[in-house]
Design a protein around this motif. Structure first.
Motif, PDB file in Angstrom:
ATOM      1  N   ASN A  13     -10.884  -6.597 -49.792  1.00  0.00           N
ATOM      2  CA  ASN A  13     -11.751  -5.767 -48.964  1.00  0.00           C
ATOM      3  C   ASN A  13     -11.696  -6.211 -47.504  1.00  0.00           C
ATOM      4  OD1 ASN A  13     -12.722  -3.778 -50.682  1.00  0.00           O
ATOM      5  ND2 ASN A  13     -14.353  -5.075 -51.460  1.00  0.00           N
ATOM      6  N   GLN A  14     -11.693  -7.512 -47.267  1.00  0.00           N
ATOM      7  CA  GLN A  14     -11.615  -8.005 -45.897  1.00  0.00           C
ATOM      8  C   GLN A  14     -10.284  -7.597 -45.255  1.00  0.00           C
ATOM      9  OE1 GLN A  14     -11.079 -12.253 -45.139  1.00  0.00           O
ATOM     10  NE2 GLN A  14     -12.688 -12.092 -43.575  1.00  0.00           N
ATOM     11  N   THR A  15      -9.191  -7.795 -45.981  1.00  0.00           N
ATOM     12  CA  THR A  15      -7.868  -7.450 -45.461  1.00  0.00           C
ATOM     13  C   THR A  15      -7.754  -5.951 -45.207  1.00  0.00           C
ATOM     14  OG1 THR A  15      -6.878  -9.329 -46.610  1.00  0.00           O
ATOM     15  CG2 THR A  15      -5.391  -7.547 -45.979  1.00  0.00           C
ATOM     16  N   VAL A  69     -25.576 -18.985 -49.104  1.00  0.00           N
ATOM     17  CA  VAL A  69     -25.206 -17.983 -48.109  1.00  0.00           C
ATOM     18  C   VAL A  69     -26.397 -17.121 -47.682  1.00  0.00           C
ATOM     19  CG1 VAL A  69     -24.458 -16.237 -49.784  1.00  0.00           C
ATOM     20  CG2 VAL A  69     -23.439 -16.278 -47.521  1.00  0.00           C
ATOM     21  N   PHE A  70     -27.330 -16.870 -48.581  1.00  0.00           N
ATOM     22  CA  PHE A  70     -28.443 -15.977 -48.267  1.00  0.00           C
ATOM     23  C   PHE A  70     -29.576 -16.661 -47.517  1.00  0.00           C
ATOM     24  CE2 PHE A  70     -26.704 -13.800 -52.183  1.00  0.00           C
ATOM     25  CZ  PHE A  70     -25.957 -12.902 -51.440  1.00  0.00           C
ATOM     26  N   SER A  95     -17.466  -4.894 -34.012  1.00  0.00           N
ATOM     27  CA  SER A  95     -17.866  -6.290 -33.788  1.00  0.00           C
ATOM     28  C   SER A  95     -18.660  -6.854 -34.965  1.00  0.00           C
ATOM     29  CB  SER A  95     -18.657  -6.425 -32.492  1.00  0.00           C
ATOM     30  OG  SER A  95     -19.938  -5.850 -32.618  1.00  0.00           O
ATOM     31  N   LYS A  96     -19.371  -6.001 -35.716  1.00  0.00           N
ATOM     32  CA  LYS A  96     -20.226  -6.480 -36.811  1.00  0.00           C
ATOM     33  C   LYS A  96     -19.550  -6.485 -38.175  1.00  0.00           C
ATOM     34  CE  LYS A  96     -24.674  -5.556 -34.685  1.00  0.00           C
ATOM     35  NZ  LYS A  96     -25.943  -4.850 -34.770  1.00  0.00           N
ATOM     36  N   ARG A  97     -18.611  -5.586 -38.412  1.00  0.00           N
ATOM     37  CA  ARG A  97     -17.993  -5.476 -39.740  1.00  0.00           C
ATOM     38  C   ARG A  97     -17.297  -6.755 -40.180  1.00  0.00           C
ATOM     39  NH1 ARG A  97     -18.555  -2.869 -44.557  1.00  0.00           N
ATOM     40  NH2 ARG A  97     -17.903  -4.817 -45.480  1.00  0.00           N
ATOM     41  N   PRO A  98     -16.528  -7.422 -39.326  1.00  0.00           N
ATOM     42  CA  PRO A  98     -15.861  -8.656 -39.781  1.00  0.00           C
ATOM     43  C   PRO A  98     -16.848  -9.731 -40.262  1.00  0.00           C
ATOM     44  CG  PRO A  98     -14.861  -7.883 -37.755  1.00  0.00           C
ATOM     45  CD  PRO A  98     -16.105  -7.054 -37.970  1.00  0.00           C
ATOM     46  N   GLY A  99     -17.992  -9.829 -39.629  1.00  0.00           N
ATOM     47  CA  GLY A  99     -18.988 -10.807 -40.054  1.00  0.00           C
ATOM     48  C   GLY A  99     -19.511 -10.512 -41.445  1.00  0.00           C
ATOM     49  N   ILE A 105     -17.239 -12.801 -48.684  1.00  0.00           N
ATOM     50  CA  ILE A 105     -16.323 -13.848 -49.158  1.00  0.00           C
ATOM     51  C   ILE A 105     -17.082 -15.145 -49.418  1.00  0.00           C
ATOM     52  CG2 ILE A 105     -14.427 -15.349 -48.394  1.00  0.00           C
ATOM     53  CD1 ILE A 105     -13.192 -12.757 -47.191  1.00  0.00           C
ATOM     54  N   ARG A 106     -18.003 -15.498 -48.558  1.00  0.00           N
ATOM     55  CA  ARG A 106     -18.796 -16.711 -48.768  1.00  0.00           C
ATOM     56  C   ARG A 106     -19.648 -16.594 -50.026  1.00  0.00           C
ATOM     57  NH1 ARG A 106     -21.968 -18.276 -43.579  1.00  0.00           N
ATOM     58  NH2 ARG A 106     -22.636 -19.931 -44.985  1.00  0.00           N
TER      59      ARG A 106
END
Length: 171
Positions: A13-15, A69-70, A95-99, A105-106
């Motif tokens: 999903n990240q890729t 993570v939460f 700018s927000k989607r990659p975070g 993933i974390r």
């Protein structure tokens, strides 16, 4: 199902989002907001939906157990209403989607195989309670992203943007 499968799909999903967003960043503001006739009218609306769903699923998963993570302030806000179209513009989304992809993933990295068969009770966006096995819910949400990226692929094609971000293999 195991943790490695969840991690594979989280990384995919990240890729795929990175590849998709490279194309999205070439859109004009008019293309970003153009009504393309689908349920989610525009690239903007569909990207907002994906972001909201991913965030809201993570909030639901936080009820399963105390994941490290939460504990971050990013998750302090309540779930987004699904009717909300977020992001003032394309650059805010980009700018927000990659975070958010990093948070997914974390989260996946904190899972263990045994808990994937556990049950999670959650409330859906209509206020109805459901109980289903935890690993299945995680896969459902990751698959939901894949489904809507397919819709985004069509939208981008309609806007004359070639795209292909559907492979599980790294680029």
């Amino acid at each position: 199902m195991n943790k490695e499968t969840i991690i594979l799909f989280a990384n995919y999903n990240q890729t795929a989002n990175k590849a998709m967003n490279k194309i999205i960043q070439t859109l004009t503001p008019a293309e970003w907001d153009k009504n393309l006739g689908g349920f989610f009218k525009s690239v903007h609306g569909l990207c907002s939906h994906l972001y909201i769903c991913d965030f809201n699923w993570l909030k639901r998963y936080s009820k399963f157990r105390d994941f490290t993570v939460f504990g971050d302030s990013f998750f302090a806000r309540e779930m987004y209403p699904f009717s909300e179209v977020i992001f003032d513009d394309m650059n805010e989304y980009l700018s927000k989607r990659p975070g958010l992809d990093e948070w997914i993933i974390r989260f996946a990295a904190e899972l263990n195989d045994s808990e994937l068969e556990g049950m999670l009770t959650y409330t859906n966006s209509s206020g109805k309670d459901y109980t289903w096995f935890f690993g299945g819910l995680i896969m459902q949400s990751l698959n939901h992203d894949t489904f809507h990226r397919g819709m985004l692929s069509l939208y981008l094609e309609m806007l004359g943007k070639e795209n292909d971000f559907g492979s599980l293999r790294p680029a």
